[in-house]
Motif scaffolding. Structure first.
Motif, mmCIF file in Angstrom:
data_model
loop_
_atom_site.group_PDB
_atom_site.id
_atom_site.type_symbol
_atom_site.label_atom_id
_atom_site.label_comp_id
_atom_site.label_asym_id
_atom_site.label_seq_id
_atom_site.Cartn_x
_atom_site.Cartn_y
_atom_site.Cartn_z
ATOM 1 N N GLY A 241 -31.869 -31.766 23.136
ATOM 2 C CA GLY A 241 -32.954 -31.931 21.873
ATOM 3 C C GLY A 241 -32.061 -32.528 20.943
ATOM 4 O O GLY A 241 -30.775 -32.325 20.787
ATOM 5 N N TRP A 242 -32.315 -33.390 19.945
ATOM 6 C CA TRP A 242 -31.885 -34.124 18.781
ATOM 7 C C TRP A 242 -32.508 -33.685 17.533
ATOM 8 O O TRP A 242 -33.819 -33.356 17.618
ATOM 9 C CB TRP A 242 -32.064 -35.512 18.822
ATOM 10 N N PHE A 243 -31.741 -33.026 16.519
ATOM 11 C CA PHE A 243 -32.209 -32.647 15.304
ATOM 12 C C PHE A 243 -31.714 -33.249 14.273
ATOM 13 O O PHE A 243 -30.633 -33.850 14.507
ATOM 14 C CB PHE A 243 -32.179 -31.138 15.072
ATOM 15 N N ARG A 244 -32.383 -33.138 13.162
ATOM 16 C CA ARG A 244 -31.581 -33.547 11.804
ATOM 17 C C ARG A 244 -31.838 -32.570 10.692
ATOM 18 O O ARG A 244 -32.805 -31.972 10.516
ATOM 19 C CB ARG A 244 -31.847 -35.058 11.380
ATOM 20 N N GLN A 245 -30.820 -32.563 9.666
ATOM 21 C CA GLN A 245 -30.740 -31.744 8.348
ATOM 22 C C GLN A 245 -30.416 -32.692 7.510
ATOM 23 O O GLN A 245 -29.141 -33.110 7.229
ATOM 24 C CB GLN A 245 -30.029 -30.579 8.722
ATOM 25 N N ALA A 246 -31.242 -33.120 6.127
ATOM 26 C CA ALA A 246 -31.092 -33.733 5.062
ATOM 27 C C ALA A 246 -30.520 -32.523 4.170
ATOM 28 O O ALA A 246 -30.962 -31.255 4.123
ATOM 29 C CB ALA A 246 -32.145 -34.437 4.604
ATOM 30 N N PRO A 247 -29.941 -32.970 3.187
ATOM 31 C CA PRO A 247 -29.311 -32.115 1.934
ATOM 32 C C PRO A 247 -30.407 -31.325 1.497
ATOM 33 O O PRO A 247 -31.299 -31.893 1.060
ATOM 34 C CB PRO A 247 -28.497 -32.952 1.037
ATOM 35 N N GLY A 248 -30.212 -30.060 1.426
ATOM 36 C CA GLY A 248 -31.258 -29.180 0.531
ATOM 37 C C GLY A 248 -32.653 -29.059 1.439
ATOM 38 O O GLY A 248 -33.682 -28.404 0.993
ATOM 39 N N LYS A 249 -32.601 -29.526 2.736
ATOM 40 C CA LYS A 249 -33.758 -29.220 3.535
ATOM 41 C C LYS A 249 -33.635 -28.734 4.917
ATOM 42 O O LYS A 249 -32.585 -28.533 5.354
ATOM 43 C CB LYS A 249 -34.254 -30.756 3.828
ATOM 44 N N ARG B 183 -33.793 -28.011 8.858
ATOM 45 C CA ARG B 183 -33.320 -28.666 10.090
ATOM 46 C C ARG B 183 -34.444 -29.181 10.980
ATOM 47 O O ARG B 183 -35.266 -28.383 11.337
ATOM 48 C CB ARG B 183 -32.511 -27.956 10.923
ATOM 49 N N ASP B 184 -34.814 -30.495 11.167
ATOM 50 C CA ASP B 184 -36.098 -30.953 11.648
ATOM 51 C C ASP B 184 -35.860 -31.077 13.270
ATOM 52 O O ASP B 184 -34.791 -32.111 13.487
ATOM 53 C CB ASP B 184 -36.604 -32.040 10.962
ATOM 54 N N PHE B 185 -36.715 -30.994 13.981
ATOM 55 C CA PHE B 185 -36.747 -31.411 15.423
ATOM 56 C C PHE B 185 -36.937 -33.102 15.373
ATOM 57 O O PHE B 185 -38.019 -33.222 14.720
ATOM 58 C CB PHE B 185 -37.825 -30.710 16.303
ATOM 59 N N LEU B 186 -36.345 -33.721 16.368
ATOM 60 C CA LEU B 186 -36.740 -35.309 16.470
ATOM 61 C C LEU B 186 -37.124 -35.531 17.883
ATOM 62 O O LEU B 186 -38.073 -36.270 17.991
ATOM 63 C CB LEU B 186 -35.348 -35.899 16.169
#
Length: 120
Positions: free
Chosen positions: A35-43, A45-48
């Protein structure tokens, strides 16, 4: 045990493309779904995107469907996330993860992340 190392992040202008890599070491790579995820500052972690061990099944979040493509090369023990049409809101730390279960609630192994910054 599986160790994951992401690479390929960097600074990119809006509209550009990047390909992230997730190199795995340890047990049989094809036995793990990615799986790939991302996390922006202050947010959060979201699944991609996710891909099955064989590569035959994929799943995408609506936010990246049509722009991002997940793939893997089991011969190279590496997973990929091709990102096209990058937008400033794609700026985040990107993580790959591995699990014996496809789309699990919690992945078993995580990489350290790679930073992607998209300028307008």
């Amino acid at each position: 045990q599986v160790q994951l190392v992401e690479s390929g992040g960097g600074l990119m202008q809006a509209g550009g493309s990047l390909r992230l890599s997730c190199e795995a070491s340890g047990r049989t790579f094809s036995g793990y779904h990615l799986g790939w995820f991302r996390q922006a500052p202050g947010k959060q972690r979201d699944f991609l995107a996710a891909i099955s061990g064989s590569g035959g099944t994929t799943k995408y979040a609506d936010s990246v469907k049509g722009r991002f493509t997940i793939s893997r090369d089991n011969g190279k023990n590496t997973g990929y996330l091709q990102m096209n049409g990058l937008k400033p809101e794609d700026t985040a730390v990107y993580y790959c993860a591995a699990s014996r279960v496809f789309l699990p609630r919690n992945y078993d192994y995580w990489g350290q992340g790679t930073q992607v910054t998209v300028s307008s």
